[in-house]
Design a protein around this motif. Structure first.
Motif, PDB file in Angstrom:
ATOM      1  N   LEU A  63     -10.110  40.804  56.606  1.00  0.00           N
ATOM      2  CA  LEU A  63      -9.737  39.284  55.843  1.00  0.00           C
ATOM      3  C   LEU A  63     -10.353  39.377  54.345  1.00  0.00           C
ATOM      4  CD1 LEU A  63      -8.209  36.557  55.999  1.00  0.00           C
ATOM      5  CD2 LEU A  63     -10.703  35.643  56.630  1.00  0.00           C
ATOM      6  N   VAL A  64      -9.467  39.141  53.364  1.00  0.00           N
ATOM      7  CA  VAL A  64     -10.124  38.815  51.960  1.00  0.00           C
ATOM      8  C   VAL A  64     -10.534  37.449  51.817  1.00  0.00           C
ATOM      9  CG1 VAL A  64      -7.929  38.870  51.157  1.00  0.00           C
ATOM     10  CG2 VAL A  64      -9.637  39.012  49.688  1.00  0.00           C
ATOM     11  N   ILE A  65     -11.547  37.179  51.126  1.00  0.00           N
ATOM     12  CA  ILE A  65     -12.117  36.021  50.760  1.00  0.00           C
ATOM     13  C   ILE A  65     -12.697  35.872  49.457  1.00  0.00           C
ATOM     14  CG2 ILE A  65     -12.977  35.026  53.277  1.00  0.00           C
ATOM     15  CD1 ILE A  65     -15.565  36.080  52.553  1.00  0.00           C
ATOM     16  N   GLY A  66     -12.604  34.557  48.945  1.00  0.00           N
ATOM     17  CA  GLY A  66     -13.240  34.277  47.644  1.00  0.00           C
ATOM     18  C   GLY A  66     -14.556  33.536  47.893  1.00  0.00           C
ATOM     19  N   GLU A  67     -14.542  32.216  47.795  1.00  0.00           N
ATOM     20  CA  GLU A  67     -15.733  31.478  47.848  1.00  0.00           C
ATOM     21  C   GLU A  67     -15.535  30.664  49.055  1.00  0.00           C
ATOM     22  OE1 GLU A  67     -16.990  29.584  44.087  1.00  0.00           O
ATOM     23  OE2 GLU A  67     -18.109  28.366  45.427  1.00  0.00           O
ATOM     24  N   THR A  68     -14.805  30.975  49.945  1.00  0.00           N
ATOM     25  CA  THR A  68     -14.425  30.444  51.325  1.00  0.00           C
ATOM     26  C   THR A  68     -14.576  28.668  51.212  1.00  0.00           C
ATOM     27  OG1 THR A  68     -16.723  30.444  51.726  1.00  0.00           O
ATOM     28  CG2 THR A  68     -15.797  32.262  52.517  1.00  0.00           C
ATOM     29  N   THR A  69     -13.787  28.259  50.325  1.00  0.00           N
ATOM     30  CA  THR A  69     -13.811  26.908  50.015  1.00  0.00           C
ATOM     31  C   THR A  69     -12.619  26.264  50.658  1.00  0.00           C
ATOM     32  OG1 THR A  69     -12.734  26.851  48.059  1.00  0.00           O
ATOM     33  CG2 THR A  69     -15.077  26.656  47.774  1.00  0.00           C
ATOM     34  N   ASN A  70     -11.705  27.127  51.282  1.00  0.00           N
ATOM     35  CA  ASN A  70     -10.727  26.406  51.882  1.00  0.00           C
ATOM     36  C   ASN A  70     -10.789  26.859  53.398  1.00  0.00           C
ATOM     37  OD1 ASN A  70      -8.460  24.849  51.478  1.00  0.00           O
ATOM     38  ND2 ASN A  70      -7.102  26.365  51.043  1.00  0.00           N
ATOM     39  N   GLY A 130     -14.367  27.298  44.000  1.00  0.00           N
ATOM     40  CA  GLY A 130     -13.675  28.499  44.432  1.00  0.00           C
ATOM     41  C   GLY A 130     -13.516  29.264  43.272  1.00  0.00           C
ATOM     42  N   THR A 131     -12.644  30.636  43.634  1.00  0.00           N
ATOM     43  CA  THR A 131     -12.514  31.439  42.794  1.00  0.00           C
ATOM     44  C   THR A 131     -11.097  31.609  42.182  1.00  0.00           C
ATOM     45  OG1 THR A 131     -11.457  33.155  44.391  1.00  0.00           O
ATOM     46  CG2 THR A 131     -14.099  33.250  43.895  1.00  0.00           C
ATOM     47  N   ILE A 132     -10.944  32.141  40.952  1.00  0.00           N
ATOM     48  CA  ILE A 132      -9.613  32.009  40.295  1.00  0.00           C
ATOM     49  C   ILE A 132      -8.322  32.738  41.140  1.00  0.00           C
ATOM     50  CG2 ILE A 132     -10.014  34.187  38.777  1.00  0.00           C
ATOM     51  CD1 ILE A 132      -7.790  31.052  37.621  1.00  0.00           C
ATOM     52  N   GLY A 140      -3.436  26.369  43.265  1.00  0.00           N
ATOM     53  CA  GLY A 140      -4.051  25.178  43.400  1.00  0.00           C
ATOM     54  C   GLY A 140      -4.081  24.388  42.175  1.00  0.00           C
ATOM     55  N   GLY A 141      -4.841  23.235  42.197  1.00  0.00           N
ATOM     56  CA  GLY A 141      -5.076  22.534  41.023  1.00  0.00           C
ATOM     57  C   GLY A 141      -5.373  21.007  41.530  1.00  0.00           C
ATOM     58  N   SER A 142      -5.243  20.107  40.504  1.00  0.00           N
ATOM     59  CA  SER A 142      -5.233  18.540  41.020  1.00  0.00           C
ATOM     60  C   SER A 142      -4.282  17.784  39.964  1.00  0.00           C
ATOM     61  CB  SER A 142      -6.706  18.118  40.940  1.00  0.00           C
ATOM     62  OG  SER A 142      -7.209  18.099  39.489  1.00  0.00           O
TER      63      SER A 142
HETATM   64  C1  FAD Z   1     -14.949  19.792  47.604  1.00  0.00           C
HETATM   65  C2  FAD Z   1     -13.489  20.581  47.582  1.00  0.00           C
HETATM   66  C3  FAD Z   1     -12.612  20.059  46.917  1.00  0.00           C
HETATM   67  C4  FAD Z   1     -11.233  20.805  46.736  1.00  0.00           C
HETATM   68  N1  FAD Z   1     -10.291  20.094  45.962  1.00  0.00           N
HETATM   69  C5  FAD Z   1      -9.126  20.835  45.812  1.00  0.00           C
HETATM   70  C6  FAD Z   1      -8.306  20.412  44.958  1.00  0.00           C
HETATM   71  O1  FAD Z   1      -8.528  19.507  44.271  1.00  0.00           O
HETATM   72  N2  FAD Z   1      -7.029  21.118  44.591  1.00  0.00           N
HETATM   73  C7  FAD Z   1      -6.758  22.436  45.285  1.00  0.00           C
HETATM   74  O2  FAD Z   1      -5.820  23.165  45.081  1.00  0.00           O
HETATM   75  N3  FAD Z   1      -7.782  22.784  46.237  1.00  0.00           N
HETATM   76  C8  FAD Z   1      -8.987  22.343  46.278  1.00  0.00           C
HETATM   77  N4  FAD Z   1      -9.865  22.522  47.443  1.00  0.00           N
HETATM   78  C9  FAD Z   1      -9.538  23.792  48.084  1.00  0.00           C
HETATM   79  C10 FAD Z   1     -10.204  25.129  47.557  1.00  0.00           C
HETATM   80  O3  FAD Z   1     -11.163  24.959  46.619  1.00  0.00           O
HETATM   81  C11 FAD Z   1      -8.945  25.988  46.961  1.00  0.00           C
HETATM   82  O4  FAD Z   1      -7.984  25.977  47.827  1.00  0.00           O
HETATM   83  C12 FAD Z   1      -9.509  27.263  46.223  1.00  0.00           C
HETATM   84  O5  FAD Z   1      -8.541  27.547  45.400  1.00  0.00           O
HETATM   85  C13 FAD Z   1      -9.748  28.364  47.089  1.00  0.00           C
HETATM   86  O6  FAD Z   1     -10.429  29.108  46.599  1.00  0.00           O
HETATM   87  P1  FAD Z   1     -11.439  30.268  47.144  1.00  0.00           P
HETATM   88  O7  FAD Z   1     -12.031  31.301  46.369  1.00  0.00           O
HETATM   89  O8  FAD Z   1     -12.851  29.493  47.822  1.00  0.00           O
HETATM   90  O9  FAD Z   1     -10.776  30.866  48.486  1.00  0.00           O
HETATM   91  P2  FAD Z   1     -10.992  31.077  49.800  1.00  0.00           P
HETATM   92  O10 FAD Z   1     -11.278  29.739  50.662  1.00  0.00           O
HETATM   93  O11 FAD Z   1     -12.060  31.967  50.273  1.00  0.00           O
HETATM   94  O12 FAD Z   1      -9.637  31.652  50.378  1.00  0.00           O
HETATM   95  C14 FAD Z   1      -8.249  30.995  50.622  1.00  0.00           C
HETATM   96  C15 FAD Z   1      -7.141  31.790  50.727  1.00  0.00           C
HETATM   97  O13 FAD Z   1      -7.033  32.515  49.732  1.00  0.00           O
HETATM   98  C16 FAD Z   1      -7.089  34.039  49.978  1.00  0.00           C
HETATM   99  N5  FAD Z   1      -7.732  34.619  49.003  1.00  0.00           N
HETATM  100  C17 FAD Z   1      -8.934  34.349  48.298  1.00  0.00           C
HETATM  101  N6  FAD Z   1      -9.077  35.090  47.192  1.00  0.00           N
HETATM  102  C18 FAD Z   1      -8.111  36.077  47.359  1.00  0.00           C
HETATM  103  C19 FAD Z   1      -7.872  37.251  46.462  1.00  0.00           C
HETATM  104  N7  FAD Z   1      -8.741  37.730  45.411  1.00  0.00           N
HETATM  105  N8  FAD Z   1      -6.783  37.932  46.761  1.00  0.00           N
HETATM  106  C20 FAD Z   1      -5.874  37.508  47.621  1.00  0.00           C
HETATM  107  N9  FAD Z   1      -6.176  36.503  48.474  1.00  0.00           N
HETATM  108  C21 FAD Z   1      -7.271  35.869  48.291  1.00  0.00           C
HETATM  109  C22 FAD Z   1      -8.002  33.857  51.247  1.00  0.00           C
HETATM  110  O14 FAD Z   1      -7.548  35.134  52.315  1.00  0.00           O
HETATM  111  C23 FAD Z   1      -7.468  32.676  52.136  1.00  0.00           C
HETATM  112  O15 FAD Z   1      -6.052  32.695  52.573  1.00  0.00           O
HETATM  113  C24 FAD Z   1     -11.126  21.986  47.552  1.00  0.00           C
HETATM  114  C25 FAD Z   1     -12.213  22.227  48.466  1.00  0.00           C
HETATM  115  C26 FAD Z   1     -13.290  21.880  48.429  1.00  0.00           C
HETATM  116  C27 FAD Z   1     -14.381  22.303  49.316  1.00  0.00           C
END
Ligand code: FAD
Length: 330
Positions: A63-70, A130-132, A140-142
């Protein structure tokens, strides 16, 4: 269970980036989960491709993860390989209005640094953790905007480990969706096309967005962002999920270490030692009570990572574990 030879093979590909038994309750954003059997953080795109090439021939889940915020992890652990695209792959370069950001760059810092350099158009993402890479995958966005509007191309490693650059037309962006979701490719970098602006104005815009989010959301405790998706039909009649959950009388409901936030009912916060079951029981209760009181069924935005690496919207797992749970009937 993990075959011991796998760790050695991964160490040959990413010599400084392999750890075992990493506790996801300590390192994930929501602080929920158990030990991940193998955790790999590559330094280069070539190492990412190498890991994919190896894992394409292996039975263990990846499983690929970025910052796990979702995401949140099963508290029993993850019996596979987590491929983390984070700080080690976070370089950014600017060429006029074009920015190339490696997928592990953190979005809030990136948006602010670009504003300071006079590049804007993506302030709406300035408060999204989270990561780009994660942001691009989810579009994503708001403020109902998505990053996809400003993505010119992305470099991906496909599941076989082959690198290819895909331009925006090939990414199929729509609301919170991209064609890369579920195809097993890893995003390595995103090329953004931004707009020139005044740094002071761009930073003021970001600060305003962040302040309004901090006033609404419970950002002082680990959480997974919005738990339930907003459904336009429900929105018209009942309102957004947070309002529906609040009207159902569930604000502040606590189960184990998890709580439906008293500040915003569409957030579940970790009070200290929440398990995935605690969160899932609150999800089941909110879903079942809102369905009983409004007739609308809410689906989850946050996703649960199973011990086998299956990534599923949390309500699917909650339904499977407790089809008609309502904690208020205790
Ligand atoms: C407090 C809070 C507020 C938030 N507000 C918003 C908001 O306003 N709008 C919004 O859109 N989201 C929001 N989110 C959700 C989250 O922040 C976004 O979805 C964010 O873009 C996820 O990035 P991540 O790096 O944490 O991904 P992760 O949570 O690590 O992964 C999310 C998904 O992306 C995949 N993934 C991650 N990195 C890669 C990569 N490099 N290549 C391929 N797949 C990848 C993972 O497999 C998984 O399916 C919020 C979350 C929190 C905790």
């Amino acid at each position: 269970m993990i075959n011991p030879d796998l760790v050695g093979l991964l160490e040959q590909i990413a010599p400084d980036g392999v750890r075992t038994g990493v506790d996801m309750a300590e390192v994930s954003a929501w602080r929920i989960g158990g030990p991940a059997a193998v955790f790999v953080e590559p330094d280069t795109a070539e190492q990412v491709a190498g890991v994919l090439r190896l894992m394409s021939r292996r039975p263990e889940p990846l499983l690929v993860i970025g910052e796990t915020t979702n995401l949140f992890f099963d508290s029993r652990g993850f019996h596979g390989v987590l491929l983390r695209i984070g700080p080690k792959l976070s370089r950014v370069s600017i060429d006029g209005r074009r920015v190339r950001a490696q997928a592990g760059a953190r979005v809030p810092e990136l948006v602010r640094a670009l504003a300071e350099a006079g590049l804007g158009g993506i302030a709406h993402a300035g408060g999204v953790p989270g990561t780009i890479g994660g942001l691009v995958l989810m579009n994503g966005g708001s403020q109902r905007k998505g990053i996809g509007t400003h993505v010119a191309s992305v470099l991906v490693a496909d599941p076989a480990g082959d690198l290819q650059r895909i331009d925006s037309a090939g990414l199929g962006f729509s609301y919170r969706r991209s064609r890369l979701q579920g195809d097993g490719s890893v995003i390595l970098d995103a090329e953004l096309e931004l707009e020139h602006g005044e740094p002071d104005e761009l930073i003021a815009e970001i600060d305003e967005i962040i302040a309004s989010r901090a006033a609404k959301f419970p950002l002082d405790l680990p959480n997974g962002g919005s738990v339930f998706l907003s459904d336009p039909a429900m929105y018209e009649i009942v309102g957004p999920p947070g309002q529906a959950i609040e009207t159902a009388g569930l604000k502040g409901l606590t189960e184990g270490g998890a709580q439906i936030s008293p500040k915003h009912a569409n957030f579940i916060v970790n009070l200290g030692a929440a398990t995935d079951d605690d969160v899932l029981r609150l999800v089941a209760t909110a879903r079942n009570r809102v369905r009983a009181t409004t007739g609308f069924t809410m689906d989850c935005e946050v996703r649960h990572v199973g011990t086998d690496g299956r990534l599923r919207p949390a309500h699917e797992v909650a339904d499977e574990r407790w089809p008609s749970l309502d904690l208020t009937e205790r």
